[in-house]
Motif scaffolding. Structure first.
Motif: not given
Ligand code: 80F
Length: 314
Positions: A78-83, A87, A109-110, A216
Motif C-alpha cells: 500500500n503505497y499511500k501510507d504503508g498500512e 503499524s 515510505l518509512k 522516501r
C-alpha cells in the motif's frame, strides 16, 4: 521459533511450501513453526495449506494473540501510507519481534524510522525479498561491510523487463502482460509495475540501505513503461538496440525511467524476468544478475532472511 505470516497469496503459499520442504532436510529450520496466517479475509490459527480463517481480527490483534517471534509480511503493498504493515512492524519491533518482509511499501515510505525502532529494541528486519526477490542484493550488501557505495544502476522490476523482452520478440503489450500475470510476476495491481512504482520503491530501499541516505518514495521522479509501443520497440530493435526500465542513483541523481541501451551495455543482455544490479563503491564494481520476480524466488528471499536471522547474521 513462532511465525505469523501476513498475506497468503502467490508468495505466501510458495514460502510455506519451501519452508516445509527445507525443514525436512536442514536441522536449523526444524524448530520453526507457523502459528498463524492472516490475510484480508481474517486470521487462521495454526498451519494448514488451505486457508480458512478462524476469525476476523486486525493484524495488531493477531500479534497479541499469536505472540510470534517473527512476522513474515508477504501482503500486497500500500503505497499511500504503508498500512496496515507499518503499524504491524512498529508494534512488532517495539516488542522485540523480528520482521521479515517481501512487501516494499513500508520500507520505501518509512525506512529510517523502522530501522531506528528495530535497532533500539534489538529486533531485526530482513528484507532481501523486497529487491530482486531471492537474488542476493540486500543480503549481498550485508557481506560488503565498510564499502562506500556511490553509484547504483539496475533493472529492478521483473514484470516490465519480461514485457519489454516479449514485445522485442514480437508479442503485443496485452499478450506479454497476461503472460507476466500468469507466471505470478506482476503485482496484485499490475499498474504498480507498469508505472514504475515498484522499481522506484526498490531503488528507494537500495539507496537508503547501501548509500546510507534517508529518502522516501516520492522524493525523486520516476517513469514506467506505459506508452511504449510495439512500433517503437521494433524501430529501436532495427538499430541494434533495446529499451529497458533503468533504475539509477548516484550522489546527485536518483531516477527510474526507460532508456535505450546499446549492445555495449551489460544490462542490454538482461532479458525476461531476469534483473540485474551494478553496485560501485570506492573499492570495486560488482554486477549481479538473477531472477527478479516469481513466487518461489520471492519466497526464497524471505527464507534466506529467516536462516540468516537464526544464524545471527541479519
Ligand atoms: P498476492 O496478490 O498473490 O497476495 C497478496 C496477499 O496479501 C493476499 O493473501 C492478500 O489477502 C494479502 N493482503 C493484502 N492486503 C492485506 C491486508 N491489508 N491485510 C492482510 N493481508 C493482506 O501477492 P504476491 O505476489 O504473493 O506478493 C506478495 C508481496 O510480495 C507483495 O508485497 C509483492 O510486492 C511482494 N513481492 C512479490 C514478488 C513476486 O514475484 C516479487 C518480490 C516481492 O518485479 C516484479 O515484477 C514485482 N511485481 C514482483 S517482485 N510475486
Amino acid at each position: 521459533m513462532r511465525l505469523l505470516l501476513i498475506g497468503y497469496g502467490n508468495v505466501g503459499r510458495a514460502f510455506r511450501k519451501l519452508l516445509k520442504e527445507k525443514s525436512e532436510k536442514y536441522p536449523i529450520l526444524q524448530n520453526i513453526k507457523i502459528e498463524g496466517i492472516i490475510t484480508r479475509r481474517g486470521l487462521m490459527i495454526g498451519d494448514k495449506e488451505n486457508f480458512n480463517p478462524d476469525k476476523k481480527t486486525t493484524i495488531l490483534e493477531a500479534i497479541d494473540e499469536i505472540q510470534p517471534d517473527v512476522i513474515v509480511d508477504m501482503s500486497s503493498p500500500n503505497y499511500k501510507d504503508g498500512e496496515p504493515s507499518v503499524s504491524a512492524y512498529v508494534k512488532a519491533l517495539s516488542n522485540g519481534i523480528h520482521v521479515i518482509t517481501t512487501n516494499k511499501a513500508p520500507l520505501a515510505l518509512k525506512f529510517r524510522e523502522l530501522m531506528e525502532i528495530a535497532e533500539s529494541k534489538g529486533a531485526k528486519i530482513g528484507f532481501q525479498g523486497t529487491v530482486m526477490s531471492g537474488t542476493p542484493s540486500i543480503n549481498l550488501f550485508r557481506v560488503q561491510p565498510v564499502a562506500e557505495v556511490f553509484r547504483i544502476r539496475g533493472i529492478l522490476n521483473g514484470t516490465t523487463n519480461y514485457i519489454l523482452s516479449r514485445m522485442y520478440e514480437g508479442l503485443n503489450f496485452e499478450e506479454a502482460l497476461n503472460e507476466a500475470k500468469e507466471k505470478g510476476y506482476a503485482e496484485e495491481d499490475p499498474t504498480l509495475d507498469l508505472n514504475g512504482f515498484d522499481a522506484a520503491a526498490k531503488l528507494t530501499i537500495l539507496v537508503n540501505f547501501m548509500m546510507n541516505r534517508s529518502i522516501r518514495l516520492g522524493d525523486f521522479k520516476f517513469k514506467g513503461i506505459e506508452g511504449i509501443s510495439s512500433d517503437e520497440i521494433r524501430r529501436i530493435k532495427s538499430e541494434g538496440k533495446k529499451i529497458k526500465l533503468i533504475a539509477y542513483a548516484d550522489n546527485y541523481t536518483i531516477e527510474v525511467s526507460p532508456k535505450v541501451l546499446s549492445s555495449q551495455d551489460p544490462l542490454f543482455y538482461i532479458d525476461g524476468v531476469e534483473n540485474a544490479l551494478e553496485i560501485e563503491n570506492e573499492i570495486q564494481r560488482i554486477i549481479i544478475r538473477g531472477p527478479g520476480a516469481g513466487p518461489i524466488n520471492a519466497a526464497y528471499g524471505a527464507l534466506t532472511d529467516l536462516v540468516l536471522l537464526l544464524k545471527g547474521c541479519l
